[in-house]
Design a protein around this motif. Structure first.
Motif, PDB file in Angstrom:
ATOM      1  N   ASP A  23       0.836  -1.204   0.000  1.00 37.26           N
ATOM      2  CA  ASP A  23       0.000   0.000   0.000  1.00 37.26           C
ATOM      3  C   ASP A  23       0.867   1.249   0.000  1.00 37.26           C
ATOM      4  O   ASP A  23       1.882   1.314   0.704  1.00 37.26           O
ATOM      5  CB  ASP A  23      -0.905   0.032   1.235  1.00 37.26           C
ATOM      6  N   ASP A  24       0.458   2.233  -0.792  1.00 37.74           N
ATOM      7  CA  ASP A  24       1.144   3.531  -0.809  1.00 37.74           C
ATOM      8  C   ASP A  24       0.118   4.629  -0.571  1.00 37.74           C
ATOM      9  O   ASP A  24      -0.957   4.644  -1.199  1.00 37.74           O
ATOM     10  CB  ASP A  24       1.834   3.773  -2.153  1.00 37.74           C
ATOM     11  N   LEU A  25       0.457   5.549   0.323  1.00 39.69           N
ATOM     12  CA  LEU A  25      -0.375   6.716   0.572  1.00 39.69           C
ATOM     13  C   LEU A  25      -0.023   7.784  -0.452  1.00 39.69           C
ATOM     14  O   LEU A  25       1.132   8.206  -0.538  1.00 39.69           O
ATOM     15  CB  LEU A  25      -0.138   7.237   1.991  1.00 39.69           C
ATOM     16  N   LEU A  51      -4.272   7.599   9.715  1.00 45.34           N
ATOM     17  CA  LEU A  51      -4.891   8.040   8.461  1.00 45.34           C
ATOM     18  C   LEU A  51      -5.143   6.863   7.540  1.00 45.34           C
ATOM     19  O   LEU A  51      -6.213   6.755   6.923  1.00 45.34           O
ATOM     20  CB  LEU A  51      -3.981   9.066   7.776  1.00 45.34           C
ATOM     21  N   ILE A  52      -4.171   5.949   7.445  1.00 43.52           N
ATOM     22  CA  ILE A  52      -4.337   4.791   6.566  1.00 43.52           C
ATOM     23  C   ILE A  52      -5.516   3.926   7.029  1.00 43.52           C
ATOM     24  O   ILE A  52      -6.309   3.435   6.210  1.00 43.52           O
ATOM     25  CB  ILE A  52      -3.033   3.974   6.515  1.00 43.52           C
ATOM     26  N   GLU A  53      -5.651   3.761   8.335  1.00 40.83           N
ATOM     27  CA  GLU A  53      -6.782   2.999   8.860  1.00 40.83           C
ATOM     28  C   GLU A  53      -8.109   3.682   8.505  1.00 40.83           C
ATOM     29  O   GLU A  53      -9.073   3.029   8.105  1.00 40.83           O
ATOM     30  CB  GLU A  53      -6.657   2.863  10.377  1.00 40.83           C
ATOM     31  N   GLU A  54      -8.131   4.995   8.646  1.00 39.57           N
ATOM     32  CA  GLU A  54      -9.346   5.759   8.323  1.00 39.57           C
ATOM     33  C   GLU A  54      -9.680   5.634   6.842  1.00 39.57           C
ATOM     34  O   GLU A  54     -10.842   5.437   6.470  1.00 39.57           O
ATOM     35  CB  GLU A  54      -9.136   7.230   8.701  1.00 39.57           C
ATOM     36  N   LEU A  55      -8.665   5.741   5.970  1.00 43.33           N
ATOM     37  CA  LEU A  55      -8.905   5.644   4.528  1.00 43.33           C
ATOM     38  C   LEU A  55      -9.326   4.229   4.135  1.00 43.33           C
ATOM     39  O   LEU A  55     -10.172   4.047   3.254  1.00 43.33           O
ATOM     40  CB  LEU A  55      -7.644   6.047   3.761  1.00 43.33           C
ATOM     41  N   THR A  56      -8.729   3.227   4.778  1.00 41.68           N
ATOM     42  CA  THR A  56      -9.068   1.838   4.471  1.00 41.68           C
ATOM     43  C   THR A  56     -10.544   1.565   4.714  1.00 41.68           C
ATOM     44  O   THR A  56     -11.190   0.791   3.986  1.00 41.68           O
ATOM     45  CB  THR A  56      -8.211   0.882   5.318  1.00 41.68           C
ATOM     46  N   ASN A  57     -11.104   2.210   5.731  1.00 42.71           N
ATOM     47  CA  ASN A  57     -12.513   1.986   6.086  1.00 42.71           C
ATOM     48  C   ASN A  57     -13.454   3.031   5.482  1.00 42.71           C
ATOM     49  O   ASN A  57     -14.644   3.043   5.800  1.00 42.71           O
ATOM     50  CB  ASN A  57     -12.658   2.017   7.617  1.00 42.71           C
TER      51      ASN A  57
END
Length: 771
Positions: free
Chosen positions: A453-455, A695-701
């Motif tokens: 995964d890349d942000l 942030l990655i967790e928030e975007l994933t969901n």
């Protein structure tokens, strides 16, 4: 009789502005009120030499309460009355005033008084004690902050290169009347090596003709340095056009007088006959129309009011203006800054050096509508616009390119700005741009694979450039759809000779990429730069305007055959967008990574120039190896850099910042001539590494829709992103109807169908909003 506060402060003020003190007298520190546009003028604090205004909000009084600075030099400027027939002459003077050739007194009546904020009283200069008069005179005569930042606001910083310092010459008979290969008698460039006279390139945005015969002479002879004859002037012998074709840049030439004498040209008797490149650039930026006439030839309708405020061009700053307009048009930016307050004087003593203050100042200036009014200096058709001088100076002060007044690539600036804002605000401000792209690799033998995964906050896409016809050297390209660029970006790629970690076989693998999460606002750059004969050119492929796009098909799909790779810590991560651009030009990946490492990961141009100058390096294609970072650099390396004329402190800093690479260090020193040599040891304001997992967790969901509508297009006219002109077209609601609005610096107009072709062939950056 003056008030008691003025009398009591006499002993505490200076009799003149202290040495090396910056005087901020262009506009208010917190808004864009000036001595011209504010009825009460501008108040320059006689303690800290910062300016404040009294208008919708009394910033002068606020500053007095916060700082206990109570006395100010009040400056009021009013346009001198002129007859209708003289309006055009005054507008020309105002344009030249931008490059500091005319004195303000030729255009304005200027009044100076002393203002006491505590008593709210104004006094004439002759009424106050002598010390106030002396200090006021010093303030009046001092350079303003913008003037001091760049004393020649429109001039580029031009330096000698290794080829122009020592030029080997060959005496020859020279015909100075016309190009040796065609009949052109203007735009003539003389080769300082052999005296061959060739015409220059056609100057985009001007009527200057050219068939590039001077460039062709270089390609045949490898004589790199040439001078434009028409730019030579005995009245200004230091201001001329010279170019090094090998460095592909303008240069200065030490001992030019002697070199010209070889061909019987006396610089001390030369008469300038043509505009130089700086003047052509100035004309282009001040007078660019970019389709401001409608389909029937009438002028497009200018628009005024809130959210229709233009940004003045500060000297090739159209790239910055377009990016800023695009960002502040978004709901995410407007909602973020809507209720924000400026920090107090105790918190931030100099707002010009505080990015949060400058962003809030721009938000207020653009959204209020206060500065979006017809102005007589623009013929009552357009507004003057606001000048983001402090913001430009601050945002570019640590970047070798963006701190100059050269034209820059708008996309490179956008990436740089987003990174700077992330470091200042964390991910809160730019969260709407963030998404997760997942790259996956599948082994064709065991059908097992890995994913990473890349942000990201933008995408850079290629476009097909099929040529339909060529007429008079001009190419006509087939129109393309932007969605096809997404398909190409996400399509499967075969990797040959893949060594699988699961089955331990060497086989083929399939690599692909897709969205794991979608951003609220999607930024897309289309790569219009192509390498032809190792020269980067811009391709004007028409891209059909994608009013809506559906990215549902590009969502990533993973199953139990894939496992995620752990994020590997690396000492260096190449700028992905610049690396991709270089690879699209034909450079191998290892070369691209090495070039970005050696040039500080900054710009496409820097990396490309490094590649051209290191093509013959024996290890050019080997993978980048980074030696363990050392806190100190060797004295031998420092001495090598000092031999170029730099002191020990500067040489050491340059080597530390450039990983002990002396070539990169010297280049950094030339790009930062005013650096004080101090190393910044302050910690980052925001720990992004700490915020990233959340942030990655928030975007994933997240459940953001992959359906998008187009909000704005930044367009570019010119042969390269570093020349020409940028504007932005933004969708706005006008009288209940969505319409395209063109923001061409300070010119803001409602569009019609005549602008569609500009948007198609010149679209460079697209900003979408999820719906």
């Amino acid at each position: 009789m003056v008030c008691s506060h003025i009398l009591s402060n006499v002993d505490s003020i200076e009799s003149k502005v202290p040495v090396n003190t910056v005087v901020y007298k262009d506009d208010c520190m917190y808004n864009f009120d000036t001595a011209e546009n504010n009825e009460l003028g501008l108040d320059v604090c006689l303690k800290c030499f910062q300016s404040y205004s009294r208008g919708d909000y009394d910033y002068t009084s606020e500053h007095c309460k916060d700082s206990s600075h109570s006395t100010f030099l009040n400056v009021v400027k009013r346009l001198k009355p002129v007859d209708e027939k003289d309006i055009e002459e005054r507008q020309n003077k105002m344009a030249k005033l931008e490059i500091k050739e005319f004195k303000e007194e030729e255009v304005y009546d200027i009044k100076y008084n002393i203002y006491c904020s505590i008593d709210n009283e104004t006094f004439k200069l002759e009424e106050v004690p002598d010390k106030y008069q002396q200090l006021s005179d010093s303030v009046i005569k001092s350079n303003s902050s913008s003037r001091q930042e760049d004393i020649k606001a429109w001039e580029q910083e031009i330096l000698p290169c290794e080829h122009s310092i020592e030029i080997q010459q060959f005496k020859s008979n020279v015909d100075l009347s016309k190009c040796t290969q065609c009949e052109l008698k203007e735009n003539l460039w003389i080769c300082l090596h052999c005296g061959a006279l060739g015409c220059g390139r056609e100057q985009f945005g001007s009527n200057t003709p050219g068939n590039s015969h001077a460039l062709k002479h270089y390609e045949m002879s490898q004589h790199p340095v040439a001078v434009k004859l028409g730019s030579l002037s005995a009245d200004d012998i230091d201001n001329y056009d010279a170019y090094c074709y090998q460095c592909n840049d303008e240069v200065k030439i030490p001992n030019l007088l002697q070199y010209l004498k070889t061909f019987d040209i006396d610089l001390q008797k030369a008469v300038k006959t043509e505009k130089n490149l700086i003047e052509l650039n100035l004309d282009q930026n001040l007078n660019w129309e970019f389709q401001l006439d409608g389909a029937n030839g009438e002028k497009l309708k200018p628009i005024f009011g809130g959210n229709f405020t233009g940004l003045s061009n500060l000297g090739n700053s159209c790239y910055l203006n377009s990016v800023v307009q695009g960002l502040f048009d978004l709901d995410a930016y407007q909602q973020y800054f809507k209720d924000k307050q400026f920090p107090t004087y105790q918190q931030i003593s100099n707002p010009s050096k505080d990015l949060k203050s400058q962003m809030l100042k721009i938000y207020n200036g653009l959204s209020s509508g206060k500065y979006s009014k017809p102005n007589v200096l623009k013929g009552d058709d357009y507004q003057l616009g606001i000048k983001p001088t402090m913001f430009k100076s601050l945002i570019g002060e640590e970047h070798p390119e963006f701190k100059t007044n050269k034209q820059q690539d708008a996309f490179e600036f956008l990436i740089y700005l987003l990174d700077k804002l992330d470091s200042e605000y964390g991910y809160d401000l730019n969260k709407s741009f963030k998404s997760i792209l997942t790259s996956k690799v599948l082994c064709s033998n065991c059908f097992k694979g890995s994913a990473r995964d890349d942000l990201v906050d933008n995408l850079s896409l290629n476009i097909e450039d099929e040529v339909l016809k060529i007429e008079e050297g001009q190419k006509t390209y087939k129109e393309v759809e932007l969605i096809d660029s997404f398909k190409q970006y996400c399509e499967d790629e075969i990797i040959e000779g893949f060594k699988c970690e699961k089955c331990n076989e060497t086989t083929n693998a399939i690599k692909s990429v897709g969205f794991k999460s979608f951003p609220k606002n999607l930024i897309v750059n289309i790569n219009r730069i192509k390498l032809e004969n190792w020269v980067p050119i811009k391709i004007n492929v028409p891209v059909n305007i994608p009013e809506k796009i559906d990215l549902s098909d590009f969502r990533v799909e993973l199953d139990e055959n894939f496992e995620y790779k752990k994020e590997e810590k690396s000492q260096f991560t190449a700028n992905e967008d610049i690396k991709n651009n270089l690879m699209q030009m034909g450079f191998p990946e290892n070369r691209c990574i090495k070039a970005l490492y050696k040039t500080g990961n900054n710009t496409l141009d820097e990396a490309m120039n490094w590649l051209f100058s290191h093509m013959e390096d024996a290890d050019i294609d080997e993978p980048l190896v980074i030696e363990e970072t050392k806190s100190e650099v060797s004295e031998e390396l420092i001495n090598n850099v000092m031999a170029m004329g730099f002191d020990h402190k500067l040489s050491k800093k340059a080597l530390i910042l450039n990983n002990s690479d002396p070539n990169a260090a010297v280049e950094w020193l030339f790009n930062n001539p005013n650096d004080d040599g101090e190393l910044d040891t302050q910690p980052s304001k925001v720990d992004l590494a700490e915020e990233k997992p959340k942030l990655i967790e928030e975007l994933t969901n997240s459940t953001i829709s992959p359906h998008y509508k187009l909000k704005s297009i930044i367009c570019h006219k010119g042969t390269s992103p570093h020349t020409g002109h940028y504007v932005i077209f933004i969708k706005k609601v006008i009288d209940g109807e969505e319409k395209w609005v063109l923001f061409n610096d300070e010119k803001v107009v409602e569009c019609d169908e005549s602008n569609i072709e500009d948007m198609k062939t010149n679209g460079y950056i697209y900003i979408f909003e999820s719906v």
